[in-house]
Design a protein around this motif. Structure first.
Motif, PDB file in Angstrom:
ATOM      1  N   ALA A  51       0.673  -1.110  -0.082  1.00  0.00           N
ATOM      2  CA  ALA A  51       0.026  -0.215  -0.187  1.00  0.00           C
ATOM      3  C   ALA A  51       0.919   1.204   0.023  1.00  0.00           C
ATOM      4  O   ALA A  51       0.452   2.352  -0.575  1.00  0.00           O
ATOM      5  N   ASP A  56      -2.044   3.033  -2.905  1.00  0.00           N
ATOM      6  CA  ASP A  56      -3.175   2.808  -3.105  1.00  0.00           C
ATOM      7  C   ASP A  56      -3.607   2.232  -1.861  1.00  0.00           C
ATOM      8  O   ASP A  56      -3.338   1.288  -1.259  1.00  0.00           O
ATOM      9  N   THR A  57      -4.580   2.956  -1.209  1.00  0.00           N
ATOM     10  CA  THR A  57      -5.242   2.475   0.046  1.00  0.00           C
ATOM     11  C   THR A  57      -6.488   1.538  -0.074  1.00  0.00           C
ATOM     12  O   THR A  57      -7.047   1.492   1.142  1.00  0.00           O
ATOM     13  N   THR A  58      -6.816   1.107  -1.142  1.00  0.00           N
ATOM     14  CA  THR A  58      -7.950   0.173  -1.030  1.00  0.00           C
ATOM     15  C   THR A  58      -7.465  -0.976  -0.707  1.00  0.00           C
ATOM     16  O   THR A  58      -8.574  -1.692  -0.301  1.00  0.00           O
ATOM     17  N   VAL A  59      -6.418  -1.441  -0.459  1.00  0.00           N
ATOM     18  CA  VAL A  59      -5.760  -2.733  -0.091  1.00  0.00           C
ATOM     19  C   VAL A  59      -5.652  -2.491   1.764  1.00  0.00           C
ATOM     20  O   VAL A  59      -5.830  -3.947   2.100  1.00  0.00           O
ATOM     21  N   THR A  60      -6.047  -1.567   2.123  1.00  0.00           N
ATOM     22  CA  THR A  60      -5.987  -1.261   3.652  1.00  0.00           C
ATOM     23  C   THR A  60      -7.166  -2.067   4.230  1.00  0.00           C
ATOM     24  O   THR A  60      -6.945  -2.382   5.530  1.00  0.00           O
ATOM     25  N   TYR A  61      -8.358  -2.282   3.417  1.00  0.00           N
ATOM     26  CA  TYR A  61      -9.316  -2.896   4.019  1.00  0.00           C
ATOM     27  C   TYR A  61      -9.118  -4.364   4.415  1.00  0.00           C
ATOM     28  O   TYR A  61      -9.657  -4.939   5.463  1.00  0.00           O
ATOM     29  N   SER A  62      -8.290  -4.935   3.625  1.00  0.00           N
ATOM     30  CA  SER A  62      -8.111  -6.493   3.857  1.00  0.00           C
ATOM     31  C   SER A  62      -6.883  -6.651   5.231  1.00  0.00           C
ATOM     32  O   SER A  62      -7.097  -7.543   6.015  1.00  0.00           O
TER      33      SER A  62
END
Length: 91
Positions: A51, A56-62
């Motif tokens: 990340a 890209d901060t969309t992978v931080t939900y994982s």
């Protein structure tokens, strides 16, 4: 800056390899449980590194999902585990 990303990737891969050795060779189930928790933590560090690298901060939900699943799994295994037979001295 590329050197930092390469070094962090190499260290994460080395940590995962050492953890897999402990997971496969662990003499007890609790050793293997600690190894699985460590492997999940290394995976979370890898996702965080990705990340930061890709911005890209969309992978931080994982990361939140992995933390919750790891915690619930560790607590349930530690609560309901059966003692190892190999460690008994009452034969």
């Amino acid at each position: 800056m590329t050197v930092v990303w390469v070094l962090s990737g190499v260290m994460l891969i080395a940590a995962a390899a050492v953890t897999m050795i402990r997971l496969l060779l662990g003499p007890s189930t609790l050793d293997r449980l600690v190894a699985v928790d460590t492997l999940v933590a290394v995976t979370m560090c890898g996702i965080g590194t990705w990340a930061a690298f890709s911005l890209d901060t969309t992978v931080t939900y994982s990361l939140a999902a992995l933390a919750l699943i790891s915690f619930v799994g560790s607590v349930s295994v530690a609560r309901f585990r059966v003692p190892d037979i190999a460690g008994r001295d009452d034969r």
